[in-house]
Design a protein around this motif. Sequence first.
Motif, short mmCIF file in Angstrom:
data_model
loop_
_atom_site.label_atom_id
_atom_site.label_comp_id
_atom_site.label_asym_id
_atom_site.label_seq_id
_atom_site.Cartn_x
_atom_site.Cartn_y
_atom_site.Cartn_z
N THR A 140 -6.46 -3.00 27.09
CA THR A 140 -7.22 -4.21 26.76
C THR A 140 -6.33 -5.45 26.87
OG1 THR A 140 -8.72 -3.02 25.30
CG2 THR A 140 -8.52 -5.39 24.96
N GLU A 141 -5.10 -5.33 26.36
CA GLU A 141 -4.18 -6.47 26.42
C GLU A 141 -3.84 -6.83 27.86
OE1 GLU A 141 0.37 -7.62 24.96
OE2 GLU A 141 -0.67 -5.88 24.09
N LEU A 142 -3.55 -5.82 28.69
CA LEU A 142 -3.22 -6.07 30.09
C LEU A 142 -4.41 -6.64 30.85
CD1 LEU A 142 -1.14 -2.87 30.90
CD2 LEU A 142 -0.28 -5.21 30.88
N SER A 143 -5.60 -6.12 30.57
CA SER A 143 -6.79 -6.61 31.26
C SER A 143 -7.07 -8.07 30.92
CB SER A 143 -7.99 -5.73 30.87
OG SER A 143 -9.11 -6.04 31.68
N THR A 144 -6.86 -8.42 29.66
CA THR A 144 -7.03 -9.82 29.25
C THR A 144 -6.02 -10.71 29.95
OG1 THR A 144 -7.87 -9.15 27.08
CG2 THR A 144 -7.01 -11.39 27.27
N ARG A 145 -4.78 -10.23 30.06
CA ARG A 145 -3.75 -11.00 30.74
C ARG A 145 -4.09 -11.19 32.20
NH1 ARG A 145 -0.93 -15.18 31.19
NH2 ARG A 145 1.08 -14.98 32.24
N LEU A 146 -4.60 -10.15 32.85
CA LEU A 146 -5.01 -10.28 34.25
C LEU A 146 -6.13 -11.29 34.39
CD1 LEU A 146 -4.80 -9.40 37.20
CD2 LEU A 146 -6.33 -7.48 36.66
N ASP A 147 -7.10 -11.27 33.48
CA ASP A 147 -8.18 -12.26 33.50
C ASP A 147 -7.61 -13.68 33.45
OD1 ASP A 147 -10.04 -10.24 33.54
OD2 ASP A 147 -10.60 -10.42 31.43
N GLU A 148 -6.65 -13.89 32.57
CA GLU A 148 -6.05 -15.22 32.41
C GLU A 148 -5.34 -15.66 33.68
OE1 GLU A 148 -5.20 -14.77 27.58
OE2 GLU A 148 -3.58 -14.49 29.05
N LEU A 149 -4.63 -14.73 34.32
CA LEU A 149 -3.93 -15.07 35.57
C LEU A 149 -4.91 -15.41 36.68
CD1 LEU A 149 -1.15 -12.32 35.48
CD2 LEU A 149 -0.81 -14.78 35.21
N CYS A 150 -6.02 -14.67 36.74
CA CYS A 150 -7.04 -14.97 37.74
C CYS A 150 -7.60 -16.38 37.55
CB CYS A 150 -8.17 -13.94 37.67
SG CYS A 150 -7.76 -12.31 38.33
N VAL A 151 -7.93 -16.70 36.32
CA VAL A 151 -8.49 -18.02 36.02
C VAL A 151 -7.49 -19.11 36.39
CG1 VAL A 151 -9.25 -19.55 34.16
CG2 VAL A 151 -10.06 -17.18 34.24
N ALA A 152 -6.20 -18.86 36.12
CA ALA A 152 -5.17 -19.85 36.40
C ALA A 152 -5.05 -20.18 37.89
CB ALA A 152 -3.82 -19.37 35.87
N ILE A 153 -5.37 -19.21 38.76
CA ILE A 153 -5.27 -19.46 40.21
C ILE A 153 -6.65 -19.71 40.83
CG2 ILE A 153 -3.15 -18.14 40.42
CD1 ILE A 153 -4.81 -15.87 41.68
N GLY A 154 -7.68 -19.80 39.99
CA GLY A 154 -9.02 -20.11 40.49
C GLY A 154 -9.79 -18.94 41.04
N ARG A 155 -9.46 -17.74 40.59
CA ARG A 155 -10.18 -16.55 41.05
C ARG A 155 -11.06 -16.00 39.95
NH1 ARG A 155 -7.74 -10.89 43.66
NH2 ARG A 155 -9.79 -9.97 44.09
N ASP A 156 -12.25 -15.54 40.31
CA ASP A 156 -13.15 -14.92 39.36
C ASP A 156 -12.61 -13.54 39.00
OD1 ASP A 156 -15.18 -13.71 37.94
OD2 ASP A 156 -16.75 -14.09 39.44
N PRO A 157 -12.26 -13.28 37.72
CA PRO A 157 -11.69 -11.98 37.35
C PRO A 157 -12.61 -10.81 37.66
CG PRO A 157 -11.39 -13.57 35.57
CD PRO A 157 -12.31 -14.21 36.58
N SER A 158 -13.91 -11.05 37.70
CA SER A 158 -14.85 -9.94 37.94
C SER A 158 -14.79 -9.44 39.38
CB SER A 158 -16.28 -10.37 37.61
OG SER A 158 -16.75 -11.35 38.52
N THR A 159 -14.08 -10.14 40.27
CA THR A 159 -13.95 -9.68 41.65
C THR A 159 -12.89 -8.60 41.80
OG1 THR A 159 -12.37 -11.43 42.21
CG2 THR A 159 -14.71 -11.91 42.55
#
Length: 202
Positions: A140-159
């Motif tokens: 859960t922690e890693l998945s949340t971190r990945l979501d944050e990194l995606c948002v930071a570069i303008g990518r939709d995490p759900s992709t």
Amino acid sequence: MAVATRHVRLGCMVTGNTYRNPALQAKIAASVDHLSGGRLEFGIGAAWAEVEHQMFAIAGLDHRVGRLSESLEILRSLWTQPRTTFEGRYYTMRDAISNPKPMQHPYPPIWIGASGPRTLMLTARHADVWNASGSPEELTELSTRLDELCVAIGRDPSTIRRSVQYAWDGLDRAELVDTAGGRARRGFSEHIILCPCATRSV
């Protein structure tokens, strides 16, 4: 496996980047994608087996994440562009051609296993599927971190599809169902189940 099957998707979990030049890797992957009729799942990692690198005198393990970063850029370009020119720290491509392109468009799904900050960023930038392992809380922690990194570069995490790997002894089916269900509820849709060899008395 590619020519002997018709429906199952297939791939390595995972290809160590340091073992092959990215241009060769691109050609091999495209060939398997054609042989399978477009069913390749392309797993790639930074590599880690120090003993193999020593035995076979394979260079690059000390800069494996940087090499993987450059390779991912080169692979995507070779699979999608008529020609690729790349001047990096580790790899150079000069007006490089890689044909035929993969059957899948724009290219086979790229799987990256990651848990550290640098490889998670590569996952956010390049991966179609992220593979992870660990406890439910760690996932859960890693998945949340990945979501944050995606948002930071303008990518939709759900992709990015979420994949998880865990061991099962091949005996307790209820345990497997519980483990799979718990990971699925945390958003992990792909499950890599490791089945260690076990001896049974007969």
